[in-house]
Design an enzyme around this catalytic site. Structure first.
Site, PDB file in Angstrom:
ATOM      1  N   GLU A  21       0.827  -1.213   0.000  1.00 13.61           N
ATOM      2  CA  GLU A  21       0.000   0.000   0.000  1.00 13.61           C
ATOM      3  C   GLU A  21       0.857   1.258   0.000  1.00 13.61           C
ATOM      4  O   GLU A  21       0.517   2.244  -0.646  1.00 13.61           O
ATOM      5  CB  GLU A  21      -0.934   0.016   1.213  1.00 13.61           C
ATOM      6  N   TYR A  53     -13.474  27.443   0.213  1.00  4.61           N
ATOM      7  CA  TYR A  53     -13.382  26.014  -0.077  1.00  4.61           C
ATOM      8  C   TYR A  53     -12.156  25.658  -0.901  1.00  4.61           C
ATOM      9  O   TYR A  53     -11.757  24.500  -0.959  1.00  4.61           O
ATOM     10  CB  TYR A  53     -14.666  25.455  -0.703  1.00  4.61           C
ATOM     11  N   GLU A  72      -7.401   7.103  10.059  1.00  2.00           N
ATOM     12  CA  GLU A  72      -7.786   7.922  11.196  1.00  2.00           C
ATOM     13  C   GLU A  72      -6.752   9.022  11.453  1.00  2.00           C
ATOM     14  O   GLU A  72      -7.103  10.156  11.794  1.00  2.00           O
ATOM     15  CB  GLU A  72      -7.927   7.061  12.458  1.00  2.00           C
ATOM     16  N   LYS A  98     -10.869   4.679   1.304  1.00  5.26           N
ATOM     17  CA  LYS A  98      -9.891   3.991   0.462  1.00  5.26           C
ATOM     18  C   LYS A  98     -10.703   3.183  -0.547  1.00  5.26           C
ATOM     19  O   LYS A  98     -11.516   2.327  -0.164  1.00  5.26           O
ATOM     20  CB  LYS A  98      -9.009   3.064   1.284  1.00  5.26           C
TER      21      LYS A  98
END
Length: 120
Positions: A21, A53, A72, A98
């Site tokens: 990953e 934004y 997290e 993901k």
């Protein structure tokens, strides 16, 4: 009060606990919602009176580029920066997904969602 959403920010990044990953990388989706007082900007029509934004999108992209083992951790960094860099934001919620996670099944995405409020 009002809500500003920046949805489906697509990023390619290198997060995960598996070596593959962090070497190969994968696609992510980030959704962001911030709460702020939008009364002034509704009257003044001035960008300085609202949550930009473009700034929110930049924060998300910059923090997603910093590899982490856990989503997290990435979400927490995003929330901390938003509250630090934009004083109008009173509450922020971020979802980090993901896409096509390597978990041995036909799974579209895994998502973590976190919320932070400005401390008074």
């Amino acid at each position: 009060m009002g809500i500003i959403k920046v949805e489906n920010i697509r990023v390619f990044a290198y997060h995960g606990c598996l070596k593959e990953e962090t070497t190969i990388g994968s696609d992510y989706r980030v959704d962001l919602e911030v709460k702020a007082n939008l009364k002034a900007s509704a009257q003044t029509d001035n960008l300085k009176d609202t949550v930009d934004y473009v700034l929110l999108n930049r924060i998300v992209k910059e923090e997603m580029l910093q590899p982490s083992k856990l989503l997290e951790t990435v979400a927490k960094r995003i929330l901390k920066r938003i509250l630090k860099e934009d004083q109008l934001v009173t509450k922020a919620t971020v979802s980090v997904s993901k896409l096509n996670p390597p978990i041995g099944g036909d799974v579209e995405m895994v998502t973590i969602k976190m919320t932070e409020r400005r401390k008074k």
